[in-house]
Design a protein around this motif. Structure first.
Motif, PDB file in Angstrom:
ATOM      1  N   TYR A   1      -4.831   1.526 -11.253  1.00  0.00           N
ATOM      2  CA  TYR A   1      -3.719   2.351 -11.685  1.00  0.00           C
ATOM      3  C   TYR A   1      -2.989   1.618 -12.792  1.00  0.00           C
ATOM      4  CZ  TYR A   1       0.218   5.564 -11.494  1.00  0.00           C
ATOM      5  OH  TYR A   1       1.158   6.513 -11.813  1.00  0.00           O
TER       6      TYR A   1
ATOM      7  N   MET B   1      -3.384   4.031  -4.200  1.00  0.00           N
ATOM      8  CA  MET B   1      -3.758   4.408  -2.835  1.00  0.00           C
ATOM      9  C   MET B   1      -3.840   5.922  -2.660  1.00  0.00           C
ATOM     10  SD  MET B   1      -4.533   1.723  -1.267  1.00  0.00           S
ATOM     11  CE  MET B   1      -4.709   2.274   0.428  1.00  0.00           C
ATOM     12  N   LEU B   2      -3.153   6.675  -3.538  1.00  0.00           N
ATOM     13  CA  LEU B   2      -3.246   8.139  -3.476  1.00  0.00           C
ATOM     14  C   LEU B   2      -4.680   8.580  -3.758  1.00  0.00           C
ATOM     15  CD1 LEU B   2       0.039   8.912  -5.435  1.00  0.00           C
ATOM     16  CD2 LEU B   2      -0.347   9.451  -3.041  1.00  0.00           C
ATOM     17  N   TRP B   3      -5.334   7.883  -4.689  1.00  0.00           N
ATOM     18  CA  TRP B   3      -6.717   8.213  -5.029  1.00  0.00           C
ATOM     19  C   TRP B   3      -7.668   7.731  -3.930  1.00  0.00           C
ATOM     20  CZ3 TRP B   3      -3.093   8.071  -8.748  1.00  0.00           C
ATOM     21  CH2 TRP B   3      -3.168   8.998  -9.773  1.00  0.00           C
TER      22      TRP B   3
ATOM     23  N   ASP C   1       0.806  -1.223   0.000  1.00  0.00           N
ATOM     24  CA  ASP C   1       0.000   0.000   0.000  1.00  0.00           C
ATOM     25  C   ASP C   1       0.838   1.272   0.000  1.00  0.00           C
ATOM     26  OD1 ASP C   1      -2.342  -1.343  -0.173  1.00  0.00           O
ATOM     27  OD2 ASP C   1      -2.912  -1.099   1.931  1.00  0.00           O
ATOM     28  N   ALA C   2       2.075   1.185   0.483  1.00  0.00           N
ATOM     29  CA  ALA C   2       2.914   2.374   0.498  1.00  0.00           C
ATOM     30  C   ALA C   2       3.532   2.629  -0.871  1.00  0.00           C
ATOM     31  CB  ALA C   2       4.010   2.231   1.539  1.00  0.00           C
ATOM     32  N   ALA C   3       3.475   1.637  -1.761  1.00  0.00           N
ATOM     33  CA  ALA C   3       4.066   1.793  -3.088  1.00  0.00           C
ATOM     34  C   ALA C   3       3.005   1.848  -4.171  1.00  0.00           C
ATOM     35  CB  ALA C   3       5.023   0.647  -3.379  1.00  0.00           C
ATOM     36  N   ASN C   4       1.798   1.436  -3.858  1.00  0.00           N
ATOM     37  CA  ASN C   4       0.718   1.388  -4.846  1.00  0.00           C
ATOM     38  C   ASN C   4       0.166   2.798  -5.086  1.00  0.00           C
ATOM     39  OD1 ASN C   4      -1.706   1.091  -6.197  1.00  0.00           O
ATOM     40  ND2 ASN C   4      -2.320  -0.737  -5.072  1.00  0.00           N
ATOM     41  N   PRO C   5       0.405   3.377  -6.271  1.00  0.00           N
ATOM     42  CA  PRO C   5      -0.024   4.755  -6.492  1.00  0.00           C
ATOM     43  C   PRO C   5      -1.548   4.905  -6.450  1.00  0.00           C
ATOM     44  CG  PRO C   5       1.386   3.978  -8.283  1.00  0.00           C
ATOM     45  CD  PRO C   5       1.030   2.793  -7.466  1.00  0.00           C
TER      46      PRO C   5
ATOM     47  N   LEU D   1      -6.935   7.580  -0.833  1.00  0.00           N
ATOM     48  CA  LEU D   1      -6.750   8.585   0.224  1.00  0.00           C
ATOM     49  C   LEU D   1      -7.582   9.830  -0.083  1.00  0.00           C
ATOM     50  CD1 LEU D   1      -4.655   8.046   2.487  1.00  0.00           C
ATOM     51  CD2 LEU D   1      -3.221   9.772   1.410  1.00  0.00           C
ATOM     52  N   ASP D   2      -7.558  10.241  -1.327  1.00  0.00           N
ATOM     53  CA  ASP D   2      -8.340  11.399  -1.771  1.00  0.00           C
ATOM     54  C   ASP D   2      -9.827  11.121  -1.564  1.00  0.00           C
ATOM     55  OD1 ASP D   2      -9.259  13.665  -2.998  1.00  0.00           O
ATOM     56  OD2 ASP D   2      -8.859  12.988  -5.044  1.00  0.00           O
TER      57      ASP D   2
ATOM     58  N   GLY E   1      -1.868   6.918 -14.332  1.00  0.00           N
ATOM     59  CA  GLY E   1      -2.932   7.448 -13.490  1.00  0.00           C
ATOM     60  C   GLY E   1      -3.987   6.392 -13.247  1.00  0.00           C
TER      61      GLY E   1
END
Lengths: 252, 107
Positions: free
Chosen positions: A196, A46-48, A40-44, A50-51, A202
């Motif tokens: 992603y 997760m940024l979405w 989860d710390a590397a999976n981009p 989080l958003d 993206g």
């Protein structure tokens, strides 16, 4: 005689696409990309997520209500929801996908203008909701209207389309596991959307992925949220029934 | 503000090697790609990332146009004293972001 035995052996060795050995696209990825999704710390993606988590508790619309005001903790209320979509919207009596469901909720209960499909806002909230079902098996609803939709979707899946005159099934059933240029042809199970994609740099929806395929065979794309698009999604989900949700997945 | 996912251990033993991981949301537009109108899109990338332990820089990286969107950096350092880790990203168009995390170092 020997030739016949050889032919029988060859037939036995050929994977029966779809039914017996279903593979998520995850299994065909490189170890590095798999590690990216698993952490989860590397999976981009997760940024979405989080958003989306931020948007979940943000008040919006004329009623000044947030998603959390009605649904409470997403971890409890949204668990397993994504695994059963597309589902029938009771008020309209027709099927909606998850992004459509969220937009309807925003219109009806927040009295807000819903974010357009595939906008960052829509993708983030959809990813956040779908993420709550991660690891749960895909379980399409047991509803005759959904069954009808799945049958329609199955027909679309087998329909040849575009200038190349190819159906989805010709690649994703008949030739899954083989290569199209350098890439492995996946079986096409929509287990991790929104996901992603490294190619996209993206997060994108299943509709966007389908657009990639339909333009690839030079056919007209399904309009996002249209009846046909949802029918195809319903069929793909029934085809992937029982496979775990991976949202947010990472794909090459 | 760009969204950031940081992985920093809450505690560490003094002298041990710890891994820090930083993921930030950024388009990393290369400056070489044409947009839908055919015009080349202006470059928009993060130029520099740095990590400081109580003000002392322990890691830095220069980023270039070939780096993918949403850059992910993992690196190691040696745990010294309890303190604050400061992560900074600086880039084109005045992009600047700072995140801090506390870390407790036990003897």
């Amino acid at each position: 005689m020997r030739a016949a035995v050889l032919a029988a052996l060859l037939l036995a060795a050929m994977p029966a696409a779809g039914a017996e050995e279903r593979r998520s696209g995850f299994a065909d990825m490189s170890a590095a990309t798999q590690a990216m999704q698993a952490d989860d710390a590397a999976n981009p993606g997760m940024l979405w997520v989080l958003d989306g988590e931020g948007r979940w508790s943000r008040k919006a619309g004329r009623t000044e209500r947030s998603c959390a005001d009605c649904h409470g903790e997403a971890a409890a209320s949204m668990r397993g929801v994504a695994a059963r979509y597309p589902a029938i919207d009771a008020e309209r009596g027709e099927a909606v996908d998850l992004a459509g469901r969220i937009a309807l909720c925003q219109t009806r209960h927040q009295e807000a203008t819903p974010a357009p499909r595939e906008s960052e806002a829509s993708l983030a909230l959809t990813a956040f909701v779908a993420h709550q079902s991660r690891g749960l098996p895909i379980a399409p609803p047991d509803d005759p209207r959904i069954a009808l939709l799945q049958a329609e979707g199955a027909a679309l899946y087998r329909m040849r389309r575009g200038q190349l005159n190819l159906s989805c099934a010709q690649c994703h059933d008949d030739n899954a596991g083989r290569r199209l240029a350098g890439s492995v042809i996946p079986q096409g199970h929509p287990t991790g959307y929104p996901l992603y994609r490294l190619e996209w740099q993206g997060l994108g929806s299943l509709q966007r992925r389908l657009r990639g395929c339909t333009t690839g065979v030079r056919a007209e794309s399904f309009a996002p949220g249209s009846h046909d698009a949802i029918a195809l999604e319903a069929y793909l989900m029934s085809r992937a029934a029982g496979m775990p949700v991976e949202t947010p997945a990472v794909r090459p | 503000m760009a969204r950031v996912i940081l992985q920093v251990p809450a505690t560490a033993v003094r002298g041990s090697v710890i891994e820090l991981r930083a993921l930030i949301q950024h388009p990393m537009e290369t400056g070489f790609r044409p947009g839908s109108s055919g015009e080349v899109l202006p470059r928009d990338i993060i130029r520099r990332f740095a990590c400081a332990w109580d003000g002392e820089e322990v890691f830095s990286a220069e980023l270039h146009p070939a780096i993918a969107a949403n850059p992910y950096l993992a690196f190691t350092t040696i745990a010294t004293e309890s303190g604050t880790l400061t992560f900074t990203w600086k880039g084109d168009n005045g992009f600047a972001q700072t995140e801090t995390r506390r870390i407790t170092v036990t003897p």
